[in-house]
Enzyme design. Sequence first.
Site, mmCIF file in Angstrom:
data_model
loop_
_atom_site.group_PDB
_atom_site.id
_atom_site.type_symbol
_atom_site.label_atom_id
_atom_site.label_comp_id
_atom_site.label_asym_id
_atom_site.label_seq_id
_atom_site.Cartn_x
_atom_site.Cartn_y
_atom_site.Cartn_z
ATOM 1 C CB THR A 216 -1.894 5.496 -1.916
ATOM 2 O OG1 THR A 216 -1.931 4.084 -1.677
ATOM 3 C CG2 THR A 216 -3.103 5.793 -1.156
ATOM 4 C CB THR A 217 0.863 2.446 -5.455
ATOM 5 O OG1 THR A 217 0.896 1.825 -4.254
ATOM 6 C CG2 THR A 217 2.226 2.288 -6.117
ATOM 7 C CG ASP B 96 -6.606 0.500 0.221
ATOM 8 O OD1 ASP B 96 -6.709 1.303 0.881
ATOM 9 O OD2 ASP B 96 -5.621 0.152 -0.437
ATOM 10 C CG ASP C 144 -1.909 1.237 1.210
ATOM 11 O OD1 ASP C 144 -2.472 1.470 0.485
ATOM 12 O OD2 ASP C 144 -1.811 1.986 2.385
#
Length: 535
Positions: free
Chosen positions: A102-103, A400, A69
Amino acid sequence: MALAFDEFGRPFIILREQDQKTRLRGIDAQKANIAAGKAVARILRSSLGPKGMDKMLQGPDGDITITNDGATILEQMDVDNQIAKLMVELSRSQDYEIGDGTTGVVVMAGALLEQAERQLDRGIHPIRIAEGYEMASRVAVDHLERIAQKFEFDVNNFEPLVQTCMTTLSSKIVNRCKRSLAEIAVKAVLAVADLERRDVNLDLIKVEGKVGGKLEDTELIYGILIDKDMSHPQMPKQIEDAHIAILTCPFEPPKPKTKHKVDIDTVEKFETLRKQEQQYFDEMVQKCKDVGATLVICQWGFDDEANHLLMHRNLPAVRWVGGVELELIAIATGGRIVPRFQELTPEKLGKAGVVREKSFGTTKERMLYIEHCANSKAVTVFIRGGNKMMIEETKRSIHDALCVARNLIRNKSIVYGGGAAEIACSLAVDAAADKYPGVEQYAIRAFAEALDSVPMALAENSGLQPIETLSAVKSQQIKENIPFYGIDCNDVGTNDMREQNVFETLIGKQQQILLATQVVKMILKIDDVISNSEY
């Protein structure tokens, strides 16, 4: 740093303790900043997609985190460089606002910085590059709006929600159970969602984990789970049709707020004091019994005498329950938190169909299930796993999935994953570049090329030939004019993301592009860096 003027009135800057400061100016400052941003993006690039690798991070006190994550990786990294900290902030803001992607947002920002470096080498002014990126991001966001598809769902037909949650879980370590976990996440969100207002309060979903069992044992409880047991081992382990008194006052005699001392010099005085204390306890327990309570949940502890008395009067009790859990219990059972015994009334009691204590394995650990509540607006996701790291990573994955389901309830539009949306945007931005007459068109084309870096990273992480795969998918999109073709990461045999059921939320994808562009613009506008020399 101070500003001074020479005899002609020209300003100049005086740097104090110059030997302890380093200063970078102009193109050197921009290159250094871009290098820092790229370094952070490079770390996360290999974690992107369903075949992305995990990172193992060791904290200062020796505890280990294994995750892919993006927000968690950057949060745990000890970053000194100021520009790298901006990238950490970028990932965090994507996590707070959307909860997923987020990545991708950091990889996107890294690609934009890489392209900006090439434009700087061509001699294009950084402000013109920033303006070109801004124009391109507007084109990309508008194009996403055009290619997005709306889908309908309701409480009984939530398959589209499950499919989208499965997409976000497929890149996690828990992907072998992605179907069951996605269903749990969707059911939890729908249980607490206000579909009329299109709002979801994620605070009402409690995610609890316990080491032991296997990932498949993860369950959704329509009620509250607390990591406590009955205060006395002989109290009943299951209470049907429970009337719960929720207390924040302790089961003990009242104490004066000021400093005090009690002098006892005879046996009679001690006996009087003991009887008085017992009477207090008696009255407290009697008040709970009088209002019809069959279970007491208390924020504070109580001593052995009170515990014995509760047991003797057949009033089960739970002690040392945290404030947040008390609030959730009150919401779920429809009860009121009572701060004083005098205020207890039958209307303030919470109601639950069943309260049961459950023990796990051969350990003596027990947990309390409060189920079939009067108001089942609060639910608990109970995660099981082989070790603590697995449970922590599953919690992050479930978070998530919950965020994705919440975003879909807020906005029902989706775009197709697997890099399909990025390729479609890249083509749209590239086509739009010719309409702009200035130098900005170079920056707009660079933006289009940067968008390709996400599908490229997906292909790379899946063990495919990145350039070959990307160009094949791109030509397929152009030839058939369909924006649903993406990278076949799972080697299913088709590039059509509709068939593979790979979806992403529209607002999540738009937020990624807008946030990445904002941060890159900010970095490009810095042309003077004054820092302590140890950095």
